[in-house]
Design an enzyme around this catalytic site. Structure first.
Site, PDB file in Angstrom:
ATOM      1  N   GLY A   1       0.819  -1.203   0.000  1.00 28.31           N
ATOM      2  CA  GLY A   1       0.000   0.000   0.000  1.00 28.31           C
ATOM      3  C   GLY A   1       0.852   1.251   0.000  1.00 28.31           C
ATOM      4  O   GLY A   1       2.085   1.194   0.027  1.00 28.31           O
TER       5      GLY A   1
ATOM      6  N   LYS B   1       2.744  -1.369 -10.032  1.00 24.12           N
ATOM      7  CA  LYS B   1       2.718   0.097  -9.881  1.00 24.12           C
ATOM      8  C   LYS B   1       4.116   0.696 -10.004  1.00 24.12           C
ATOM      9  O   LYS B   1       4.267   1.856 -10.421  1.00 24.12           O
ATOM     10  CB  LYS B   1       2.042   0.477  -8.562  1.00 24.12           C
ATOM     11  CG  LYS B   1       2.692  -0.073  -7.307  1.00 24.12           C
ATOM     12  CD  LYS B   1       3.750   0.802  -6.706  1.00 24.12           C
ATOM     13  CE  LYS B   1       4.402   0.170  -5.490  1.00 24.12           C
ATOM     14  NZ  LYS B   1       5.482   1.007  -4.923  1.00 24.12           N
TER      15      LYS B   1
ATOM     16  N   SER C   1       9.661   8.661  -4.323  1.00 21.07           N
ATOM     17  CA  SER C   1       9.594   7.312  -4.877  1.00 21.07           C
ATOM     18  C   SER C   1      10.870   7.003  -5.656  1.00 21.07           C
ATOM     19  O   SER C   1      11.266   7.748  -6.560  1.00 21.07           O
ATOM     20  CB  SER C   1       8.385   7.187  -5.815  1.00 21.07           C
ATOM     21  OG  SER C   1       8.516   6.081  -6.671  1.00 21.07           O
TER      22      SER C   1
ATOM     23  N   VAL D   1      17.323   0.027  -3.844  1.00 19.32           N
ATOM     24  CA  VAL D   1      16.790  -0.756  -4.962  1.00 19.32           C
ATOM     25  C   VAL D   1      15.477  -0.170  -5.454  1.00 19.32           C
ATOM     26  O   VAL D   1      14.574   0.099  -4.666  1.00 19.32           O
ATOM     27  CB  VAL D   1      16.579  -2.226  -4.543  1.00 19.32           C
ATOM     28  CG1 VAL D   1      15.937  -3.021  -5.673  1.00 19.32           C
ATOM     29  CG2 VAL D   1      17.906  -2.853  -4.132  1.00 19.32           C
TER      30      VAL D   1
ATOM     31  N   GLU E   1      12.627  -1.551  -7.450  1.00 19.83           N
ATOM     32  CA  GLU E   1      12.200  -2.867  -7.927  1.00 19.83           C
ATOM     33  C   GLU E   1      11.526  -2.808  -9.297  1.00 19.83           C
ATOM     34  O   GLU E   1      11.427  -3.812  -9.991  1.00 19.83           O
ATOM     35  CB  GLU E   1      11.262  -3.515  -6.907  1.00 19.83           C
ATOM     36  CG  GLU E   1      11.960  -3.966  -5.642  1.00 19.83           C
ATOM     37  CD  GLU E   1      11.536  -5.358  -5.201  1.00 19.83           C
ATOM     38  OE1 GLU E   1      11.746  -6.319  -5.943  1.00 19.83           O
ATOM     39  OE2 GLU E   1      10.991  -5.453  -4.089  1.00 19.83           O
TER      40      GLU E   1
END
Length: 371
Positions: free
Chosen positions: A156, A210, A273, A298, A300
């Site tokens: 989330g 996402k 982000s 990292v 992803e």
């Protein structure tokens, strides 16, 4: 700045021993949260320097550097946790990149007592390259169907730096076992870990996908496009995610949850982000190899893009944005060229859902569950 008040004392009998695999940004954030909730927390790292520094200074040398962690959190490692330690735990929490989950679980399997399993919680978000496996599939392969059936997944909109500030946050908690999903919610014992569900496949897919669309949104911002374009990419990204998830066998409603549109919106709209940052720097002309080298953690979405392309090839699903991200990251295409190609595609039907696909049915059959 508004901050949540300190957590109230836990109800007697609820204190648990938690072993966290992974001492990265999110793993250390969750260690702080759980330790502040009066659990006894052990955070495992392969890096001896991190272990020693953390235990000496109560701070992480790489992430959340100014934050002081509670004394209820102890770093352990670099050796893999011994059987005695693993079997003394109430909870095992996995906060490692998806590409390392199989190796970690393979090492873990001999230490597990299958007749007295701890609660297993996974917070990684990705698709394994080469096998196209979700984490649920990897758990079944390495530890067996019994373990996979009770594994729990948390996903989330939750930036680590905001969680440690106790800012209001809610996430999805999902498992094939409702009992274990509720147990995972209780472990965190705070208002933001309160939503449970029974579609771990959908939650996993949403959390993984996402990140790919966050890279796309970052690229657009890096190229100089503005709000209209970002809104378009988030909306069309959600449509692609839902289409992929439905074809895979997940519930389309899961993509309207915190793990779906909630996490997508956050990851696509903030420079905090990592995946958005990768895209933004690509849009500004930096090379992917340099971005990964200097990012500090990292992202992803880079590896997930490759695994997702393999999934799309198998499903035969149209996902133009995901295809474009793959071409830029792994196909050697220039950002501007691929963006022009994407914008030149013929009009498509805005909303459509394919028939429910085979991968989820095959996975549930592997776990010994009727489909």
């Amino acid at each position: 700045m508004f901050e949540m008040p300190p957590p109230s004392p836990r109800t007697a009998g609820h204190k648990q021993k938690v072993l966290i695999f992974g001492a990265g940004n999110f793993g250390s954030c969750l260690a702080d949260h759980l330790g502040d909730s009066l659990h006894e927390v052990f955070m495992w790292s392969r890096d001896e320097g991190i272990v020693n520094y953390f235990n000496l200074h109560r701070k992480h040398p790489q992430f959340l550097k100014d934050h002081v962690f509670p004394h209820s959190v102890q770093a352990v490692g670099p050796g893999f946790p011994a059987t005695q330690m693993v079997q003394s735990m109430d909870v095992l929490l996995f906060a490692i990149p998806t590409q390392g989950v199989r190796e970690t679980l393979t090492s873990l399997k001999p230490t597990l007592n299958l007749d007295k399993l701890p609660l297993l919680i996974f917070v990684n978000k990705g698709i394994e390259i080469g096998t196209q496996a979700l984490t649920l599939d990897i758990i079944a392969d390495t530890c067996g169907p019994k373990v996979a059936r009770v594994a729990t997944f948390i996903s989330g909109p939750s930036f680590a730096k905001e969680i440690v500030k106790r800012q209001p946050t809610s996430v999805s908690v999902a498992s094939l076992s409702e009992e274990h999903a509720l147990k995972a919610s209780d472990v965190f014992h705070q208002p933001w870990f309160r939503y449970t569900g029974d579609d771990p496949i959908g939650v996993e897919l949403a959390g993984a996908l996402k990140n790919v669309y966050a890279i796309a949104t970052g690229i657009a911002d890096g190229l100089g496009f503005e709000n209209n374009t970002r809104a378009m990419l988030i909306t069309r990204g959600l449509a692609e995610m839902t289409r992929i998830g439905t074809a895979y066998g997940a519930s389309p409603l899961t993509f309207l949850s915190l793990a779906g549109v909630g996490d997508l919106f956050l990851t696509c709209s903030s420079s905090s982000s990592r995946n958005y940052t990768v895209g933004y720097r690509l849009g500004k002309g930096e090379k992917l190899s340099y971005i990964i080298e200097t990012l500090g953690s990292v992202a992803e979405g880079v590896s997930t893009s490759k695994g997702l392309q393999e999934v799309l090839d198998g499903l035969g699903i149209s996902a133009p944005i995901a295809n474009a991200v793959y071409d830029v990251l792994h196909g050697g295409m220039e950002v501007e060229t691929r963006a022009r190609e994407l914008l030149s595609l013929p009009p498509l039907k805005e909303l459509d859902l394919p028939s429910v696909g085979r991968p989820a049915r095959a996975l549930l059959e592997k776990l010994g569950l009727a489909v």
